[in-house]
Design a protein around this motif. Structure first.
Motif, PDB file in Angstrom:
ATOM      1  N   ASP A 404       0.867  -1.180   0.000  1.00 35.49           N
ATOM      2  CA  ASP A 404       0.000   0.000   0.000  1.00 35.49           C
ATOM      3  C   ASP A 404       0.905   1.231   0.000  1.00 35.49           C
ATOM      4  O   ASP A 404       1.900   1.294   0.724  1.00 35.49           O
ATOM      5  CB  ASP A 404      -0.901   0.037   1.235  1.00 35.49           C
ATOM      6  CG  ASP A 404      -1.930  -1.087   1.232  1.00 35.49           C
ATOM      7  OD1 ASP A 404      -2.192  -1.648   0.144  1.00 35.49           O
ATOM      8  OD2 ASP A 404      -2.453  -1.400   2.311  1.00 35.49           O
ATOM      9  N   LEU A 405       0.544   2.228  -0.800  1.00 36.56           N
ATOM     10  CA  LEU A 405       1.346   3.435  -0.944  1.00 36.56           C
ATOM     11  C   LEU A 405       0.719   4.584  -0.159  1.00 36.56           C
ATOM     12  O   LEU A 405      -0.456   4.920  -0.354  1.00 36.56           O
ATOM     13  CB  LEU A 405       1.457   3.821  -2.423  1.00 36.56           C
ATOM     14  CG  LEU A 405       2.084   5.184  -2.744  1.00 36.56           C
ATOM     15  CD1 LEU A 405       3.517   5.252  -2.250  1.00 36.56           C
ATOM     16  CD2 LEU A 405       2.007   5.473  -4.247  1.00 36.56           C
ATOM     17  N   TYR A 406       1.528   5.172   0.756  1.00 35.66           N
ATOM     18  CA  TYR A 406       1.102   6.330   1.539  1.00 35.66           C
ATOM     19  C   TYR A 406       1.987   7.523   1.199  1.00 35.66           C
ATOM     20  O   TYR A 406       3.197   7.374   1.012  1.00 35.66           O
ATOM     21  CB  TYR A 406       1.235   6.051   3.037  1.00 35.66           C
ATOM     22  CG  TYR A 406       0.281   5.004   3.567  1.00 35.66           C
ATOM     23  CD1 TYR A 406      -0.902   5.366   4.196  1.00 35.66           C
ATOM     24  CD2 TYR A 406       0.588   3.639   3.461  1.00 35.66           C
ATOM     25  CE1 TYR A 406      -1.769   4.416   4.699  1.00 35.66           C
ATOM     26  CE2 TYR A 406      -0.270   2.679   3.955  1.00 35.66           C
ATOM     27  CZ  TYR A 406      -1.445   3.069   4.576  1.00 35.66           C
ATOM     28  OH  TYR A 406      -2.305   2.118   5.069  1.00 35.66           O
ATOM     29  N   LEU A 407       1.388   8.705   1.121  1.00 33.23           N
ATOM     30  CA  LEU A 407       2.137   9.938   0.952  1.00 33.23           C
ATOM     31  C   LEU A 407       2.033  10.755   2.229  1.00 33.23           C
ATOM     32  O   LEU A 407       0.942  10.921   2.783  1.00 33.23           O
ATOM     33  CB  LEU A 407       1.584  10.741  -0.233  1.00 33.23           C
ATOM     34  CG  LEU A 407       1.621  10.040  -1.597  1.00 33.23           C
ATOM     35  CD1 LEU A 407       1.108  10.972  -2.676  1.00 33.23           C
ATOM     36  CD2 LEU A 407       3.017   9.549  -1.939  1.00 33.23           C
ATOM     37  N   ARG A 408       3.164  11.249   2.689  1.00 30.95           N
ATOM     38  CA  ARG A 408       3.192  11.995   3.943  1.00 30.95           C
ATOM     39  C   ARG A 408       2.268  13.209   3.863  1.00 30.95           C
ATOM     40  O   ARG A 408       2.267  13.949   2.883  1.00 30.95           O
ATOM     41  CB  ARG A 408       4.618  12.446   4.256  1.00 30.95           C
ATOM     42  CG  ARG A 408       4.754  13.166   5.599  1.00 30.95           C
ATOM     43  CD  ARG A 408       6.200  13.372   5.962  1.00 30.95           C
ATOM     44  NE  ARG A 408       6.887  14.230   5.010  1.00 30.95           N
ATOM     45  CZ  ARG A 408       8.203  14.432   5.004  1.00 30.95           C
ATOM     46  NH1 ARG A 408       8.967  13.806   5.885  1.00 30.95           N
ATOM     47  NH2 ARG A 408       8.753  15.224   4.113  1.00 30.95           N
ATOM     48  N   ASP A 409       1.497  13.399   4.928  1.00 29.66           N
ATOM     49  CA  ASP A 409       0.562  14.511   5.019  1.00 29.66           C
ATOM     50  C   ASP A 409       0.510  14.926   6.479  1.00 29.66           C
ATOM     51  O   ASP A 409       0.126  14.132   7.341  1.00 29.66           O
ATOM     52  CB  ASP A 409      -0.827  14.081   4.518  1.00 29.66           C
ATOM     53  CG  ASP A 409      -1.801  15.247   4.411  1.00 29.66           C
ATOM     54  OD1 ASP A 409      -1.674  16.205   5.205  1.00 29.66           O
ATOM     55  OD2 ASP A 409      -2.701  15.183   3.554  1.00 29.66           O
ATOM     56  N   ALA A 410       0.920  16.160   6.760  1.00 31.18           N
ATOM     57  CA  ALA A 410       0.980  16.628   8.141  1.00 31.18           C
ATOM     58  C   ALA A 410      -0.380  16.600   8.824  1.00 31.18           C
ATOM     59  O   ALA A 410      -0.471  16.601  10.051  1.00 31.18           O
ATOM     60  CB  ALA A 410       1.554  18.046   8.187  1.00 31.18           C
ATOM     61  N   GLY A 416       0.610   8.795   6.700  1.00 34.11           N
ATOM     62  CA  GLY A 416       0.061   9.859   5.872  1.00 34.11           C
ATOM     63  C   GLY A 416      -1.186   9.431   5.133  1.00 34.11           C
ATOM     64  O   GLY A 416      -1.985   8.628   5.616  1.00 34.11           O
ATOM     65  N   ARG A 417      -1.356   9.947   3.923  1.00 38.91           N
ATOM     66  CA  ARG A 417      -2.567   9.733   3.124  1.00 38.91           C
ATOM     67  C   ARG A 417      -2.395   8.499   2.242  1.00 38.91           C
ATOM     68  O   ARG A 417      -1.398   8.373   1.526  1.00 38.91           O
ATOM     69  CB  ARG A 417      -2.819  10.977   2.273  1.00 38.91           C
ATOM     70  CG  ARG A 417      -3.963  10.877   1.290  1.00 38.91           C
ATOM     71  CD  ARG A 417      -4.260  12.252   0.707  1.00 38.91           C
ATOM     72  NE  ARG A 417      -3.044  12.943   0.288  1.00 38.91           N
ATOM     73  CZ  ARG A 417      -2.518  12.825  -0.925  1.00 38.91           C
ATOM     74  NH1 ARG A 417      -3.057  12.010  -1.830  1.00 38.91           N
ATOM     75  NH2 ARG A 417      -1.419  13.504  -1.241  1.00 38.91           N
TER      76      ARG A 417
END
Length: 441
Positions: A404-410, A416-417
């Motif tokens: 699963d791929l997550y992108l950092r999101d404060a 993250g997202r």
């Protein structure tokens, strides 16, 4: 090896805050054999010590050495002769003979402490005092093996995102140097809760650690766990040292210096190199030691980016060192594909791993053109052992070869997202081959 030193190691297993983390005296079993973690004083490794580690990895283990994200070293695949390995490392000066003092030696500095062209304060003398305090104060041995302190001298090259239980960061006001400090966080995000003159840094560290032990239950191993139940203002009021207010809104500004390639020092030049995916062979470590001894000051500096710095080189020597180390398979530039990827041990060495992250990282890196070191982290399980802070992009394994791929999101906790699910490394690579700004907070 005599029996007495090994017997001294046992009390650490009966700590009120026991840990499953490896140490020099605590060799932890893994799928690929035992793991021994060598905690380096401020990341410093002398050339002769590097050679001792290389020999230990060959003699007592399977030859795999890892650079960690706390600027330490690990030997993996250790066989049955634990006592021989421990004595070999102790004889090289790589840890205290008082086993109870080994676990708590968790102090992070800039890899170029004392040498960085941008430093406001040479942290090395205070760091030595803090380490001595931790090693020799029996009460502080009640701290968890994960409890960590950061001492930041304002250097250009500094890891400012790793969370620490206590952090101190140098600032200048007029002619005086002060240390701002914070709890359960990092200098990059603050907030600074106060500041003391630099000469009172040791007293502040002692007061915070003793204050934590006065209040924390055995289940509260980290500062964040204590402060979840105990107001931070009340904790500060109870400290046995006086401090001043930090400047309003102060934040440590990162210089975003590269950590690979030729690096500026206050005097001379340093060279940053990295083993692919954090793994050093004995031959690599011996090559680093030889260059440090021949052209440098005889020392190496481990970094929190799972890399190594050779300090105090002349520019022409740095060029020669790049050629020699590249021939050993070391990464010497930030644009190398594998420099953009980090990965935990994965299923080949860890029973909790769901995927072979090391192999998948090689596949993924071949597709990336991001140009951002450490932009993607592959984790074989939710613990994310090999990343102390959230990477811009995280691939979390769900089964062999699937992530699963997550992108950092404060604004989103954890990794993250969620961007996409159930991807192969190749599919993830296609999605990640985007401009760098897509990975900003």
């Amino acid at each position: 090896m005599p029996d007495a030193p090994l017997k001294q190691a046992q009390p650490t297993d009966r700590s009120p805050r026991p840990s499953a983390c490896p140490g020099l005296w605590r060799i932890v079993a893994a799928r690929d054999g035992g793991i021994c973690r060598i905690k380096l004083a401020g990341g410093l490794l002398l050339a002769e010590q590097a050679e001792a580690v290389a020999l230990a990895a060959e003699r007592y283990a399977g030859g795999v050495i890892e650079a960690t994200n706390r600027a330490n070293l690990q030997i993996r695949g250790i066989g049955a002769d634990h006592a021989g390995l421990i004595e070999h490392l102790l004889a090289a000066g790589l840890g205290p003979r008082d086993a109870a003092g080994d676990d708590v030696r968790n102090l992070m500095l800039s890899p170029l402490a004392g040498l960085d062209a941008g430093m406001l304060y040479d942290t090395q003398p205070l760091a030595g005092q803090i380490l001595h305090l931790l090693e020799t104060t029996p009460r502080l041995h009640q701290l968890s093996a994960k409890f960590a302190v950061q001492l930041d001298g304002g250097e250009h090259l500094a890891m400012l995102e790793h969370p620490h239980d206590l952090w101190l960061s140098a600032i200048r006001q007029g002619a005086q140097t002060w240390l701002c400090f914070g709890l359960a966080g990092c200098p990059a995000h603050g907030p600074a809760l106060g500041m003391v003159p630099a000469e009172q840094g040791l007293a502040l560290v002692r007061a915070v650690l003793e204050g934590f032990l006065d209040l924390a239950t055995p289940e509260q191993a980290r500062m964040r766990q204590l402060l979840a139940d105990y107001p931070v203002a009340r904790f500060l009021q109870g400290l046995s040292v006086r401090f001043s207010d930090a400047p309003a809104g102060w934040r440590r500004v990162a210089a975003h210096s590269p950590w690979l390639g030729v690096l500026a020092q206050h005097q001379g030049t340093a060279l940053g190199v990295a083993p692919p995916l954090g793994r050093l062979s004995p031959a690599m470590l011996r090559a680093l030691a030889a260059i440090a001894r021949q052209w440098g000051d005889g020392s190496l500096r481990l970094t929190p980016w799972q890399s190594v710095i050779i300090p105090s080189l002349a520019p022409h020597q740095a060029d020669q060192a790049v050629q020699a180390l590249a021939a050993q398979g070391m990464l010497c530039a930030t644009d190398h594909p594998l420099a953009q990827v980090t990965a935990c041990t994965g299923a080949s060495g860890c029973a909790k791993g769901l995927a072979d992250t090391k192999a998948d990282a090689v596949t993924l890196a071949a597709q990336l053109r991001l140009g951002t070191p450490g932009a993607v982290h592959l984790s074989a399980c939710p613990r994310s052992c090999a990343a102390a802070h959230v990477a811009p992009a995280t691939l979390l394994a769900r089964s062999p070869g699937r992530y699963d791929l997550y992108l950092r999101d404060a604004r989103v906790p954890g990794f993250g997202r969620l961007r996409a699910s159930d991807l192969t490394p190749e599919e993830a690579g296609a999605m990640l081959d985007l401009p760098t700004e897509h990975f900003d907070d």
